[in-house]
Design an enzyme around this catalytic site. Structure first.
Site, short mmCIF file in Angstrom:
data_model
loop_
_atom_site.label_atom_id
_atom_site.label_comp_id
_atom_site.label_asym_id
_atom_site.label_seq_id
_atom_site.Cartn_x
_atom_site.Cartn_y
_atom_site.Cartn_z
N GLU A 91 -5.42 7.68 13.40
CA GLU A 91 -6.65 8.52 12.96
C GLU A 91 -7.37 7.61 11.85
O GLU A 91 -6.22 6.64 11.02
CB GLU A 91 -5.54 9.60 12.61
CG GLU A 91 -5.31 10.34 13.61
CD GLU A 91 -4.13 11.52 13.25
OE1 GLU A 91 -4.30 12.63 13.54
OE2 GLU A 91 -3.99 10.93 11.61
N CYS A 340 -3.52 11.95 2.17
CA CYS A 340 -2.50 10.94 2.57
C CYS A 340 -0.81 11.82 2.74
O CYS A 340 -0.47 12.75 2.76
CB CYS A 340 -2.46 10.79 1.54
SG CYS A 340 -3.45 9.56 0.28
N1 SAH Z 1 1.27 1.64 3.90
C1 SAH Z 1 0.85 1.78 3.06
C2 SAH Z 1 -0.33 3.18 3.18
C3 SAH Z 1 -0.11 4.15 3.56
S1 SAH Z 1 0.33 5.47 2.75
C4 SAH Z 1 0.98 2.31 1.21
O1 SAH Z 1 2.06 2.79 1.36
O2 SAH Z 1 0.72 2.49 0.37
C5 SAH Z 1 -1.07 6.26 2.02
C6 SAH Z 1 -1.25 6.75 0.54
O3 SAH Z 1 -0.34 8.03 1.29
C7 SAH Z 1 0.76 6.06 0.45
O4 SAH Z 1 -0.34 5.99 -1.28
C8 SAH Z 1 1.09 7.21 0.41
O5 SAH Z 1 2.34 7.24 -0.25
C9 SAH Z 1 0.82 8.45 0.34
N2 SAH Z 1 1.48 9.57 0.92
C10 SAH Z 1 2.10 9.35 1.96
N3 SAH Z 1 2.84 10.68 1.85
C11 SAH Z 1 2.49 11.64 1.31
C12 SAH Z 1 2.15 12.82 0.86
N4 SAH Z 1 2.92 14.32 1.77
N5 SAH Z 1 1.25 13.54 0.05
C13 SAH Z 1 0.82 12.45 -0.36
N6 SAH Z 1 0.64 11.50 -0.19
C14 SAH Z 1 1.19 10.51 0.16
#
Ligand code: SAH
Length: 349
Positions: A91, A340
């Site tokens: 996605e 995110c």
């Molecule tokens: N693995 C990388 C990139 C993917 S995640 C990383 O960890 O940065 C992208 C972003 O989405 C990250 O900051 C992650 O922590 C955030 N994220 C994950 N789950 C989320 C949620 N339920 N609500 C808001 N942000 C979230």
């Protein structure tokens, strides 16, 4: 067994062209056709010798990613699900910012792209992590997400962030190859400062990025500066402790002189306590940084709830007062699970 050409890294495409007796500029042309011009068949590549195209078509079929779902949020954000040559699905999200008072003119268009199919990191708050890792994406499969969205909006992509599915620093080479083509004038011409690599904090990746000449922006998903809480939220990061992470970030800063962004999810009662705030301030000391406070997005079956608006504002005020530049990120596309942590290949149908 034929190998889909788009599953190869750019380095492998250069090697392949050499094996087929072609000079390097032919590989450049091929990469242009495949990923910049988005050719859908070898027949279109009229400036490549016919015999070369036939050899490629025989063993390296050109199978473009197939769009299998697209959802449009009330705020204009679009979420896409693509099926790749081997049937794997990823996605991506296109996030437009409209010019004020305009009738749909864009001020910017950000693409949030995936770097892996699934993700091995299993962060407790993230929907993608529940699936585990299927495989790494190739550099071309990353670029294709950006190219497709650019086409779909019929507007230039101005920013890209690796905040889709996957952990970019566990697929370092392919991610950087993709970013280099997105950045290159011969590719997509997106400025390095508009390209952000977001990591959960994989230290060898941070150290390598520090030495990279392109100076892409580094974002670290911190989410807690308290070791016990961070280990609970991000269990697969626990071997890389907060002091080690801080050291790596200071090394990055010494090398690049660039500011780091911290992503900090605000989760009610978990990482939004007074002690958590103190720890974040302490962790940030000695690092030039910008903190992004992110209200947790809803994820199915999750016990975590977002912090209150008042709490998030309180954090912003305190952090700003101690000199840490802080923004509250308002999530886009959450009504279509495009925000995110919500990317989990949930289809409407
Ligand atoms: N693995 C990388 C990139 C993917 S995640 C990383 O960890 O940065 C992208 C972003 O989405 C990250 O900051 C992650 O922590 C955030 N994220 C994950 N789950 C989320 C949620 N339920 N609500 C808001 N942000 C979230």
């Amino acid at each position: 067994m034929p190998t889909p050409i788009k599953s190869l890294s750019f380095a492998a495409i250069y090697e392949l062209c050499e094996q087929l007796g072609q000079p390097k500029y032919r590989a450049d042309q091929l990469i242009q056709w495949l990923f910049v011009k988005q050719a859908s068949s070898y027949d279109e590549m009229t400036n490549l010798p016919k015999a070369f195209r036939e050899a490629l078509a025989k063993d390296y079929p050109l199978i473009p990613a197939k769009l299998i779902d697209k959802q449009i949020s009330n705020d204009g954000t679009r979420k896409y699900c693509f099926e790749l040559a081997d049937g794997a699905r990823v996605e991506s999200v296109g996030i437009p910012v409209f010019k004020e008072g305009s009738d749909g003119d864009l001020r910017s268009l950000t693409v949030c792209f995936s770097t892996q199919v699934g993700c091995p990191m299993a962060c407790a708050f993230c929907a993608t992590g529940t699936e585990g890792l299927t495989r790494d994406l190739s550099s071309g499969e990353m670029v294709d997400q950006v190219a497709f969205i650019q086409d779909d909006f019929n507007a230039r992509v101005s920013h890209v962030v690796s905040m889709g599915q996957g952990e970019p620093f566990l697929n370092y080479d392919a991610t950087i190859e993709a970013l280099d083509l997105l950045n290159s004038k011969k590719g997509f011409g997106i400025g390095a400062r508009h390209i952000t690599v977001s990591t959960c904090g994989i230290i060898p990746g941070i150290e390598r990025l520090a030495e990279d000449p392109h100076q892409y922006t580094l974002a670290v998903s911190l989410h807690s500066a308290e070791q016990v809480i961070r280990d609970m939220l991000m269990p697969r990061c626990s071997a890389q402790t907060l002091p080690q992470l801080k050291q790596a970030l200071q090394f990055y800063q010494e090398k690049t002189g660039r500011r780091v962004s911290f992503e900090y999810l605000m989760i009610n009662g978990v990482n939004d306590t007074d002690a958590a705030l103190e720890s974040l301030i302490e962790f940030s000391r000695g690092i030039m940084c910008h903190v992004n406070l992110i209200p947790l997005n809803d994820v199915d079956h999750s016990a975590f709830k977002p912090s209150s608006k008042d709490m998030i504002t309180h954090w912003k005020n305190v952090l700003t007062r101690v000199g840490i530049e802080t923004t509250i990120r308002n999530s886009r596309g959450s009504d279509i699970d495009g925000a995110c942590g919500q990317l989990k290949n949930k289809l409407l149908s």
